[in-house]
Design a protein around this motif. Structure first.
Motif, PDB file in Angstrom:
ATOM      1  N   PHE A 191       0.776  -1.172  -0.033  1.00  0.00           N
ATOM      2  CA  PHE A 191      -0.013  -0.018  -0.152  1.00  0.00           C
ATOM      3  C   PHE A 191       0.801   1.379   0.097  1.00  0.00           C
ATOM      4  N   LEU A 192       2.078   1.295   0.033  1.00  0.00           N
ATOM      5  CA  LEU A 192       3.008   2.283   0.181  1.00  0.00           C
ATOM      6  C   LEU A 192       3.465   2.756  -1.528  1.00  0.00           C
ATOM      7  N   VAL A 193       2.600   2.178  -2.621  1.00  0.00           N
ATOM      8  CA  VAL A 193       2.480   2.965  -3.749  1.00  0.00           C
ATOM      9  C   VAL A 193       1.475   3.872  -3.675  1.00  0.00           C
ATOM     10  N   TYR A 194       0.714   3.785  -3.110  1.00  0.00           N
ATOM     11  CA  TYR A 194      -0.747   4.639  -3.097  1.00  0.00           C
ATOM     12  C   TYR A 194      -0.384   6.144  -2.355  1.00  0.00           C
ATOM     13  N   SER A 195      -1.066   7.112  -3.102  1.00  0.00           N
ATOM     14  CA  SER A 195      -1.167   8.442  -2.574  1.00  0.00           C
ATOM     15  C   SER A 195      -2.406   8.926  -2.415  1.00  0.00           C
ATOM     16  N   PRO A 196      -3.078   8.701  -1.278  1.00  0.00           N
ATOM     17  CA  PRO A 196      -4.402   8.993  -1.015  1.00  0.00           C
ATOM     18  C   PRO A 196      -4.743  10.251  -0.416  1.00  0.00           C
ATOM     19  N   ARG A 197      -5.904  10.912  -1.046  1.00  0.00           N
ATOM     20  CA  ARG A 197      -6.480  12.222  -0.262  1.00  0.00           C
ATOM     21  C   ARG A 197      -7.053  12.055   1.163  1.00  0.00           C
ATOM     22  N   VAL A 198      -7.607  10.990   1.299  1.00  0.00           N
ATOM     23  CA  VAL A 198      -8.186  10.448   2.330  1.00  0.00           C
ATOM     24  C   VAL A 198      -7.912   9.036   2.758  1.00  0.00           C
ATOM     25  N   ALA A 199      -7.108   8.985   3.829  1.00  0.00           N
ATOM     26  CA  ALA A 199      -6.549   7.442   4.388  1.00  0.00           C
ATOM     27  C   ALA A 199      -7.208   7.305   5.530  1.00  0.00           C
ATOM     28  N   VAL A 200      -7.840   6.091   5.882  1.00  0.00           N
ATOM     29  CA  VAL A 200      -8.407   5.405   7.011  1.00  0.00           C
ATOM     30  C   VAL A 200      -7.555   4.579   7.478  1.00  0.00           C
ATOM     31  N   VAL A 201      -7.524   4.647   8.666  1.00  0.00           N
ATOM     32  CA  VAL A 201      -6.675   3.472   9.350  1.00  0.00           C
ATOM     33  C   VAL A 201      -7.627   3.026  10.807  1.00  0.00           C
ATOM     34  N   THR A 202      -8.315   1.934  10.452  1.00  0.00           N
ATOM     35  CA  THR A 202      -9.364   1.438  11.506  1.00  0.00           C
ATOM     36  C   THR A 202      -8.742   0.872  12.782  1.00  0.00           C
ATOM     37  N   GLU A 205      -2.979  -3.861  14.684  1.00  0.00           N
ATOM     38  CA  GLU A 205      -2.514  -4.795  15.879  1.00  0.00           C
ATOM     39  C   GLU A 205      -1.616  -5.843  15.178  1.00  0.00           C
ATOM     40  N   PRO A 206      -0.530  -6.247  15.533  1.00  0.00           N
ATOM     41  CA  PRO A 206       0.630  -7.216  14.929  1.00  0.00           C
ATOM     42  C   PRO A 206      -0.221  -8.213  14.174  1.00  0.00           C
ATOM     43  N   ASP A 207       0.374  -8.386  12.992  1.00  0.00           N
ATOM     44  CA  ASP A 207      -0.143  -9.371  11.952  1.00  0.00           C
ATOM     45  C   ASP A 207       0.798  -9.707  10.875  1.00  0.00           C
ATOM     46  N   HIS A 208       0.656 -10.492   9.941  1.00  0.00           N
ATOM     47  CA  HIS A 208       1.716 -10.762   8.826  1.00  0.00           C
ATOM     48  C   HIS A 208       3.244 -10.745   9.175  1.00  0.00           C
ATOM     49  N   LEU A 209       3.280 -11.260  10.317  1.00  0.00           N
ATOM     50  CA  LEU A 209       4.760 -11.204  11.121  1.00  0.00           C
ATOM     51  C   LEU A 209       5.716 -12.159   9.917  1.00  0.00           C
ATOM     52  N   ASP A 210       4.937 -13.074   9.108  1.00  0.00           N
ATOM     53  CA  ASP A 210       6.033 -13.633   8.161  1.00  0.00           C
ATOM     54  C   ASP A 210       6.529 -12.759   7.333  1.00  0.00           C
ATOM     55  N   HIS A 211       5.740 -11.464   6.947  1.00  0.00           N
ATOM     56  CA  HIS A 211       6.462 -10.466   6.139  1.00  0.00           C
ATOM     57  C   HIS A 211       7.368  -9.668   6.801  1.00  0.00           C
ATOM     58  N   HIS A 212       6.675  -8.835   7.911  1.00  0.00           N
ATOM     59  CA  HIS A 212       7.161  -7.685   8.609  1.00  0.00           C
ATOM     60  C   HIS A 212       8.345  -8.129   9.633  1.00  0.00           C
ATOM     61  N   GLY A 213       8.500  -9.357   9.987  1.00  0.00           N
ATOM     62  CA  GLY A 213       9.340  -9.714  11.156  1.00  0.00           C
ATOM     63  C   GLY A 213       9.042  -9.436  12.488  1.00  0.00           C
ATOM     64  N   THR A 214       8.734  -8.178  12.655  1.00  0.00           N
ATOM     65  CA  THR A 214       8.512  -7.844  14.162  1.00  0.00           C
ATOM     66  C   THR A 214       7.236  -6.996  14.179  1.00  0.00           C
ATOM     67  N   ALA A 215       6.687  -6.856  15.556  1.00  0.00           N
ATOM     68  CA  ALA A 215       5.502  -5.870  15.599  1.00  0.00           C
ATOM     69  C   ALA A 215       5.891  -4.512  15.262  1.00  0.00           C
ATOM     70  N   GLU A 216       7.205  -4.261  15.671  1.00  0.00           N
ATOM     71  CA  GLU A 216       7.511  -2.771  15.649  1.00  0.00           C
ATOM     72  C   GLU A 216       7.594  -2.371  13.943  1.00  0.00           C
ATOM     73  N   TYR A 218       5.863  -3.989  11.771  1.00  0.00           N
ATOM     74  CA  TYR A 218       4.443  -3.974  11.151  1.00  0.00           C
ATOM     75  C   TYR A 218       3.934  -2.585  11.447  1.00  0.00           C
ATOM     76  N   SER A 219       4.079  -1.957  12.708  1.00  0.00           N
ATOM     77  CA  SER A 219       3.440  -0.618  12.997  1.00  0.00           C
ATOM     78  C   SER A 219       4.342   0.347  12.202  1.00  0.00           C
ATOM     79  N   ALA A 220       5.179   0.426  12.053  1.00  0.00           N
ATOM     80  CA  ALA A 220       6.184   1.633  11.580  1.00  0.00           C
ATOM     81  C   ALA A 220       5.674   1.680   9.956  1.00  0.00           C
ATOM     82  N   VAL A 221       5.123   0.611   9.113  1.00  0.00           N
ATOM     83  CA  VAL A 221       4.610   0.679   7.918  1.00  0.00           C
ATOM     84  C   VAL A 221       3.401   1.457   7.751  1.00  0.00           C
ATOM     85  N   PHE A 222       2.729   1.686   8.800  1.00  0.00           N
ATOM     86  CA  PHE A 222       1.711   2.481   8.709  1.00  0.00           C
ATOM     87  C   PHE A 222       1.982   4.009   8.556  1.00  0.00           C
ATOM     88  N   ASP A 223       3.240   4.140   9.587  1.00  0.00           N
ATOM     89  CA  ASP A 223       3.545   5.672   9.279  1.00  0.00           C
ATOM     90  C   ASP A 223       4.147   5.924   8.088  1.00  0.00           C
TER      91      ASP A 223
END
Length: 493
Positions: A191-202, A205-216, A218-223
């Motif tokens: 989702f880091l290729v999108y450039s939204p005008r409106v972004a919603v983050v519901t 919570e840590p998930d997809h750690l098989d890709h991101h590795g750590t909870a930290e 995972y959280s950082a990708v939202f920033d």
């Protein structure tokens, strides 16, 4: 970022901005039957692209795609690209496609550009006012709610969703309006290729750690996602979810305009949940204060978490300058999404539903909603764990969530893209469940018969998980019909 919103009416200056990008004029999609890929194919076809693709097996999505002109091959072979009349201008793949895929290898050997599905979708969004819905849970439902609400306002948005709307049966649409609504998938960071005008983050919570590795991580990708919001745009967060609320505070400190919704969080709320009342049938009514206005929003799907999703959609629609009262009417017309507590049928006074929940928090939230729908009946769940890594990491949390049911059938793990792990099976969850009667059934072909034997009149049964457990609902109904035809009583296990 500057404050303010130009609004839907001022969003786009003509169709020229939305001409089909040259790289997508002839697109070949590997895995075209997938939820995300088939949606992109729909939009490409509607915009005049020549579309071809392949998948490992037939899919119900192919009927529509073929009718619209797509050329689809079953089985993935280099010839599927080599034998096209004209070579593709791009080959589109998802993260699930391995580098060894013969079509991908053939494309690279021929110098054909390869795009991730998110990159292709980002190109299709060019010239639109984009609203992206992200979060660990609820993004498909929230994206769908916003889409239906905007449709009710006669804005005809384009959309791409990870599930099929019950109203239209579609997961994507090329609209005539200036808004593009998209589900933004954080699982692989695409989702880091999108450039939204409106972004919603519901929520986060840590998930997809098989890709991101750590909870930290995972959280950082939202920033990083928030930093993609275009100037003048806005971030909408649930203030009652602390990680999402903290994301909002960090974003605000960087100059991003933040709008908040919730019930009891401290600080000013742009949309405040005043009350939620479940209805005796499915769904409920949420009362919302929006500035000086109070609205009752009817939600046709059960569960307070769905009410929160509707408030997120309402606030996003208002941010896009749609009228709040019309948005609320549209939300009341939302009939759900395929595989999100989807009603499959009734037999012997047993209601059968299917749900996509595959994270402990989702499972718990949905089972609370099922309990509401069951009334005095019991809750029976047939659960299929998804991914070995997720099962290993969250076995205890899954067990706690499933304990909210009365009867639980746990299947073996649906591995999807992962190889089996020694010692990781559905039993890792089943042996930890307390508070419910538990059955571990590793043989998929016996699960429907077992489930039909366990239920009794008045029960609500839900098949749950992100894998092929969705196939079991109709099978269970057939088993119940067969028992009824032979006079076999349904009295529970």
């Amino acid at each position: 970022m500057a404050d303010g919103s130009d609004g839907v009416a001022q969003a786009a200056d003509g169709l020229a901005e939305r001409a089909l990008p040259d790289v997508l004029t002839r697109a070949h999609l590997i895995g075209i039957g997938g939820a995300g890929m088939s949606g992109i194919a729909r939009i490409l076809l509607a915009r005049g692209a020549a579309v071809s693709g392949s998948d490992a097996k037939e899919s119900r999505a192919f009927l529509t795609l073929r009718a619209q002109g797509a050329r689809i091959a079953i089985g993935q072979r280099a010839e599927n690209i080599e034998q096209l009349t004209e070579p593709p201008t791009a080959v589109i793949v998802s993260t699930a496609i391995k580098d060894s895929n013969p079509e991908l290898v053939a494309a690279r050997e021929r110098g054909i550009p390869v795009l991730h599905r998110a990159q292709a979708l980002a190109k299709l969004m060019e010239g639109y006012q984009v609203a992206c819905i992200a979060g660990t849970h609820g993004k498909t439902s929230t994206t769908s709610m916003l889409t239906v609400a905007l449709q009710h306002c006669r804005l005809d948005p384009s959309f791409a969703i990870g599930g099929d709307l019950n109203e239209s049966g579609a997961n994507a649409h090329h609209g005539t309006g200036s808004v593009f609504v998209a589900e933004a998938d954080e699982s692989d960071g695409s989702f880091l290729v999108y450039s939204p005008r409106v972004a919603v983050v519901t929520n986060i919570e840590p998930d997809h750690l098989d890709h991101h590795g750590t909870a930290e991580a995972y959280s950082a990708v939202f920033d990083e996602f928030v930093d993609r919001i275009e100037p003048g745009g806005a971030l909408i967060v649930c203030a009652d979810d602390e990680p999402a609320a903290e994301l909002g505070r960090r974003a605000e400190s960087r100059g991003v305009r933040v709008r908040r919704y919730g019930r009891s969080a401290t600080g000013e709320l742009d949309a405040q949940v005043l009350d939620y009342q479940p209805k005796t049938d499915d769904g409920g009514v949420v009362r919302v204060r929006l500035g000086d206005q109070e609205l009752d929003v009817t939600v046709a799907v059960p569960g307070e978490h769905m009410a929160y999703n509707s408030v997120a959609a309402l606030l996003a629609g208002v941010e896009l300058q749609a009228p709040a009262d019309q948005l609320a009417e549209g939300l009341a017309a939302f009939g759900g999404v395929r595989r999100r507590f989807e009603f499959k049928g009734r037999s012997q006074d047993v209601r059968v539903y299917d749900d996509y929940a595959h994270h402990p928090t989702e499972v718990a939230a949905q089972l609370r909603a099922v309990r509401q729908a069951a009334g005095s009946g019991r809750v029976v769940v047939v659960f299929q764990p998804h991914l070995y890594s997720r099962t290993r990491t969250f076995a205890a949390e899954f067990a706690e969530a499933l304990g909210l049911a009365d009867e639980v059938v746990v299947l073996d793990v649906f591995g999807a893209r992962e190889e089996p792990e020694p010692g990781v099976s559905g039993n890792l969850i089943a042996e930890r469940i307390t508070g419910a009667t538990v059955h571990y059934e590793p043989a998929f072909d016996r699960a429907a018969t077992l489930a039909a034997q366990l239920v009794r009149p008045g029960d609500v049964l839900v098949t749950m998980g992100a894998g092929d457990v969705t196939q079991l609902g109709p099978e269970i109904l057939r088993e119940l019909d067969a028992r009824s035809a032979t006079g076999t009583p349904t009295t529970g296990g």
